[in-house]
Structures are given as C-alpha cells and as structure tokens.
Design a protein around this motif. Structure first.
Motif, short mmCIF file in Angstrom:
data_model
loop_
_atom_site.label_atom_id
_atom_site.label_comp_id
_atom_site.label_asym_id
_atom_site.label_seq_id
_atom_site.Cartn_x
_atom_site.Cartn_y
_atom_site.Cartn_z
N ALA A 124 0.85 -1.36 0.01
CA ALA A 124 0.08 -0.06 -0.12
C ALA A 124 0.79 1.21 0.12
CB ALA A 124 -0.91 0.26 1.31
N ALA A 125 0.51 2.46 -0.81
CA ALA A 125 0.82 3.38 -0.49
C ALA A 125 0.83 4.03 0.95
CB ALA A 125 0.54 4.44 -1.74
N ARG A 126 1.66 4.97 1.31
CA ARG A 126 1.67 5.51 2.61
C ARG A 126 0.77 6.81 2.30
NH1 ARG A 126 7.13 6.45 4.59
NH2 ARG A 126 7.03 8.39 3.43
N GLY A 127 -0.10 7.01 3.54
CA GLY A 127 -1.05 8.35 3.52
C GLY A 127 -2.69 7.89 3.30
N GLU A 128 -3.51 8.83 2.81
CA GLU A 128 -4.72 8.90 2.66
C GLU A 128 -5.06 9.26 1.51
OE1 GLU A 128 -6.25 11.07 6.28
OE2 GLU A 128 -6.42 9.06 7.40
N VAL A 129 -6.42 9.06 0.94
CA VAL A 129 -7.08 9.34 -0.36
C VAL A 129 -8.53 9.86 -0.01
CG1 VAL A 129 -7.66 6.77 -0.69
CG2 VAL A 129 -7.41 8.57 -2.56
N ALA A 130 -8.87 10.78 -0.60
CA ALA A 130 -10.15 11.18 -0.67
C ALA A 130 -11.26 10.25 -1.27
CB ALA A 130 -10.38 12.59 -1.40
N THR A 131 -12.32 9.84 -0.55
CA THR A 131 -13.26 8.99 -1.10
C THR A 131 -14.57 9.64 -0.67
OG1 THR A 131 -13.67 7.75 1.20
CG2 THR A 131 -11.85 7.29 -0.12
N PRO A 132 -15.64 8.80 -1.03
CA PRO A 132 -17.05 9.54 -0.74
C PRO A 132 -17.16 9.37 0.68
CG PRO A 132 -17.07 8.04 -2.66
CD PRO A 132 -15.92 7.91 -2.20
N ASP A 133 -16.91 8.63 1.52
CA ASP A 133 -16.84 8.80 3.03
C ASP A 133 -15.62 9.42 3.62
OD1 ASP A 133 -19.23 6.85 2.69
OD2 ASP A 133 -17.93 5.21 2.37
N GLY A 134 -15.18 10.22 2.81
CA GLY A 134 -13.90 11.08 3.61
C GLY A 134 -12.53 10.37 3.23
N GLN A 135 -11.60 11.15 4.21
CA GLN A 135 -10.33 10.39 3.81
C GLN A 135 -10.06 8.97 4.25
OE1 GLN A 135 -9.05 13.37 1.73
NE2 GLN A 135 -7.44 12.55 2.55
N GLN A 136 -9.56 8.14 3.66
CA GLN A 136 -9.12 6.65 3.98
C GLN A 136 -7.90 6.59 3.73
OE1 GLN A 136 -11.76 4.84 5.19
NE2 GLN A 136 -13.31 6.15 5.24
N PRO A 137 -7.28 5.63 4.32
CA PRO A 137 -6.03 4.98 4.22
C PRO A 137 -5.93 4.41 2.54
CG PRO A 137 -6.53 4.22 6.15
CD PRO A 137 -7.77 4.85 5.62
N PHE A 138 -4.98 4.56 1.97
CA PHE A 138 -4.78 3.84 0.73
C PHE A 138 -4.78 2.31 1.00
CE2 PHE A 138 -2.28 7.61 -0.35
CZ PHE A 138 -3.08 8.03 -1.98
N PRO A 139 -5.40 1.71 0.14
CA PRO A 139 -5.80 0.19 0.41
C PRO A 139 -4.58 -0.60 -0.18
CG PRO A 139 -6.73 0.74 -1.57
CD PRO A 139 -6.33 2.10 -1.26
N VAL A 140 -4.42 -1.97 0.41
CA VAL A 140 -3.47 -2.91 -0.22
C VAL A 140 -3.81 -3.10 -1.47
CG1 VAL A 140 -2.25 -4.82 0.10
CG2 VAL A 140 -2.68 -3.53 2.25
N PRO A 141 -3.08 -2.86 -2.42
CA PRO A 141 -3.41 -3.40 -3.96
C PRO A 141 -3.39 -4.64 -4.15
CG PRO A 141 -1.31 -2.51 -3.93
CD PRO A 141 -1.79 -2.24 -2.41
N ARG A 142 -3.95 -5.09 -5.36
CA ARG A 142 -3.55 -6.51 -5.82
C ARG A 142 -2.53 -6.31 -6.97
NH1 ARG A 142 -5.19 -9.08 -10.40
NH2 ARG A 142 -6.37 -7.20 -11.27
N ALA A 143 -1.54 -7.44 -6.58
CA ALA A 143 -0.43 -7.35 -7.50
C ALA A 143 -0.80 -7.94 -8.90
CB ALA A 143 0.60 -8.51 -6.83
N LEU A 144 -0.27 -7.28 -9.97
CA LEU A 144 -0.85 -7.92 -11.21
C LEU A 144 0.04 -9.05 -11.48
CD1 LEU A 144 -0.24 -4.52 -13.15
CD2 LEU A 144 -2.39 -5.93 -13.05
N ALA A 145 -0.87 -10.16 -12.09
CA ALA A 145 -0.25 -11.21 -12.75
C ALA A 145 0.73 -10.98 -13.90
CB ALA A 145 -1.15 -12.30 -12.91
N LEU A 146 1.62 -11.95 -14.22
CA LEU A 146 2.50 -11.58 -15.22
C LEU A 146 1.68 -11.20 -16.54
CD1 LEU A 146 5.48 -11.42 -16.63
CD2 LEU A 146 5.43 -13.75 -16.65
N GLU A 147 0.80 -12.10 -16.73
CA GLU A 147 0.06 -12.06 -18.01
C GLU A 147 -0.95 -10.67 -18.00
OE1 GLU A 147 -2.33 -14.82 -15.32
OE2 GLU A 147 -0.18 -14.64 -15.64
N GLU A 148 -1.09 -10.01 -16.92
CA GLU A 148 -1.99 -9.07 -16.97
C GLU A 148 -1.19 -7.79 -17.27
OE1 GLU A 148 -5.38 -9.42 -13.80
OE2 GLU A 148 -3.49 -9.68 -12.62
N VAL A 149 0.27 -7.79 -17.06
CA VAL A 149 1.14 -6.59 -17.29
C VAL A 149 0.80 -5.79 -18.81
CG1 VAL A 149 3.21 -5.46 -17.50
CG2 VAL A 149 2.49 -7.15 -15.52
N ALA A 150 0.64 -6.90 -19.62
CA ALA A 150 0.45 -6.46 -21.04
C ALA A 150 -0.75 -5.69 -21.48
CB ALA A 150 0.42 -7.87 -22.06
#
Length: 369
Positions: A124-150
């Motif tokens: 996850a990125a450090r810090g917060e992001v604006a959402t419809p429910d106010g500031q929220q911590p950046f979520p832990v993202p999903r790592a792209l599979a190799l075949e998804e990068v293309a």
C-alpha cells in the motif's frame, strides 16, 4: 540561450522555453470524465506557453481519481478533447496530453465494481486518499499477474492513439509521483521476481514497453516522459535512484523521444542533483520543473542546465505568464481553495495584464471594478 527564445522539441519549434506543467484541476464531467467547455477556455488562455502539458489523464476505467478528473480511454472522451486542442491551436499554442494510471493510489470506492486497485506488488501507498466517505488510508493493492501487465501497456497504447485522434501534438508518459509506472520503476514498491522486477533493467521494462507502444502509434518525436526521482511522500523510494534513472535516460535516448521532463526542485543540493548526469545521457529536449521562478528559470536556461523550464502554480494564476515574465510585471496570487474544486472561479477568471491594470485604476479612483 534565453527563456524567451524559440526552442526545438522533437519536430516542433516552440515559441519560447516556458512549459505549462501538467496540473490536475478536476474540472471535467464528474461521471463521464469528459472535458467540459471551460477546459478549452482554460488551456487556450494559456496558449502563449511554448508548450502546454495537459492535466494527467486516465488511460483506463480502473484508474480513477477525484471527481472531475479527466480520461482518454473511450470514443466520447476523444470527441470531448477535440475542442480543447482546437482552441489551443487556434491561439498558436502546442499541447501534449499527459497519460497516467494511478495504480495503487486508486481506491475501490471509485473503481468499476469496487475492485481493488492494481500495482506491481501488494504494497500500500503511505497516506490517505479522498473517498465518498472522507479520507481513507490507501488500500493494499492487488499485485498484477505476469499475463496482466501486457493489458496495461495496451491501455497506454490505446490512450496514445486516442490522443493523436483528439488533436494533441504528442503525449507525455507520466512515470512520476508514485503512480503505476513509478511503482514499477522503484524497488521500494516493486518486489516482483519475474520479468518486471528485481534488476533496474527489469523494473524499467514496463515504462519502456509503454514508450515503445506510444512511439508505434505517434512516432518518437511526439512522445515525452516525466520522472520524479526525489518524490517519496507516499512511501515510494528506490535504493539507487542514480543508477535507475541513468538507465532510463540511456534507454529513452536510444529511442529518440522528444523530451525528458525531470521534476527536480531548484533547491535540491548540488550533491543530490541528477539533472547534470541525465542531461549528458539524454540528448533530446530536457525540461526541468519544480520551484522555479522567473530569475531562477532564466539562470537555468542561460547556464545550459535545461532547454525548457516548466511552471505549475504560476500558470494557474497567470494565464499570460509568458508576457508577465517578459515585462517583469506583477503576478496574480493563486487561489488555493479553488485548485481542485469549483467551476469557472479560480479556473478561467484570473485577470490578464490589461485587466489587472484596469481594476487597479478603478480602485484608485474609488469606482467599482
């Protein structure tokens, strides 16, 4: 070399060496992300810049920022950008479109089907992001599979093609500020062990495949790249930025792209500056950005440290910044409260030089402006 002299960028001769930096102003349609008529007014007002680089523009629906951010991934968005480029060209200006993908800095409250944002690694990125429910911590993202990068490379390819169809003079690939390409570049965010992670060469592969795709669509002379080696505020970092960006500069030089745009504040200590080395490696147009004013920009150009200097906040408040610099005239003060919210106010209503004098004369006589 002077700040006010013409300069060569790719196959374009620009009227001066002032670049309007990419500035997200959140003035597009909140649902379709198509630029509204006021966007054409905004950019055409600033067409005296040697080059305008548009606001960062999303290349895919999964990359979504605050309401009002713009995109270039569907046909309606392409059509909506055409009046913008036409308005700039009618005023004699040049405009590149900056293309980006948020990667881990998106939030599932805004993505299609509320899917997790994607990134090279599940960090996850450090810090917060604006959402419809106010500031929220950046979520832990999903790592792209190799075949998804293309597919993400193809998203940038499509966006570059769309930008050409919309009338832009070229595109700037946004590989800075902790967004998806930057996440692949830096080993603090990229912990992959496949073809896109590990060594400098592998981490740079994603960027270079995107650059190659844009070149395929538009030609090398219509492609630029922006990087930010000193950006660390969201936790992104690299163990050896000098080696990383030296390799990137060498590879971009080999491809013959139009320009390299480096965010390196003028206050950066001499022993931390990467610009001298990158300028030696990259022979195309070299743009410096961050914290420059009139005097420091004139000095940087005269000393040969860059070919062009990019300005952000000063262009927000001064549509005629080139002329104000030329005359050493007073500058309007930016209204920070309207940077990312609102309609015309704080966007297309900043006065030009003649209007400023008119209001001052009215005020001096006690007449209403």
């Amino acid at each position: 070399m002077s700040l006010f002299q013409p300069g060569q960028l790719g196959e374009l001769e620009l009227a001066n060496r002032l670049v309007m930096a990419p500035l997200g102003r959140a003035r597009s349609d909140e649902r379709s992300r198509e630029p509204l008529p006021r966007v054409a007014t905004y950019y055409s007002q600033r067409a005296s810049a040697g080059l305008i680089v548009s606001e960062a523009t999303h290349v895919a629906a999964e990359s979504v920022s605050r309401p009002g951010g713009s995109a270039i991934h569907d046909d309606a968005q392409v059509e909506a950008w055409k009046p913008v480029t036409a308005a700039v060209h009618a005023e004699g200006g040049r405009i590149f479109q900056q293309l980006f993908h948020l990667g881990r800095k998106a939030h599932q409250s805004r993505t299609p089907n509320h899917q997790l944002p994607v990134a090279p690694s599940a960090i996850a990125a450090r810090g917060e992001v604006a959402t419809p429910d106010g500031q929220q911590p950046f979520p832990v993202p999903r790592a792209l599979a190799l075949e998804e990068v293309a597919q993400r490379v193809e998203d940038f390819r499509r966006a570059a093609r769309n930008a050409g169809q919309a009338g832009f003079d070229g595109v700037e690939i946004h590989a800075a500020n902790g967004y998806l390409i930057d996440q692949f570049l830096r080993d603090g965010a990229n912990q992959r062990s496949d073809a896109y992670g590990g060594s400098v060469e592998k981490r740079a592969r994603f960027l270079l495949e995107i650059v190659d795709a844009a070149i395929d669509e538009l030609g090398a002379s219509r492609v630029g790249v922006r990087v930010s080696p000193h950006f660390r505020v969201d936790g992104i970092d690299d163990s050896d930025p000098a080696a990383l960006y030296a390799y990137v500069a060498d590879q971009l030089q080999a491809r013959g792209i139009a320009y390299l745009h480096l965010i390196e504040p003028d206050s950066t200590p001499a022993n931390e500056r990467l610009a001298p080395d990158l300028r030696q490696r990259f022979k195309g147009a070299f743009i410096l950005a961050a914290e420059f004013d009139r005097d420091s920009a004139i000095r940087a150009i005269a000393e040969g440290r860059a070919d062009f200097i990019a300005f952000g906040r000063l262009f927000i408040a001064n549509p005629d910044l080139v002329e104000r610099f030329r005359r050493q005239a007073p500058l309007n003060t930016p209204d920070e409260a309207s940077f990312y919210v609102g309609g015309d106010h704080g966007y297309i209503d900043y006065p030009f030089l003649g209007e400023t004098q008119f209001h001052a004369e009215r005020a001096a006589t006690g007449e209403p402006a």
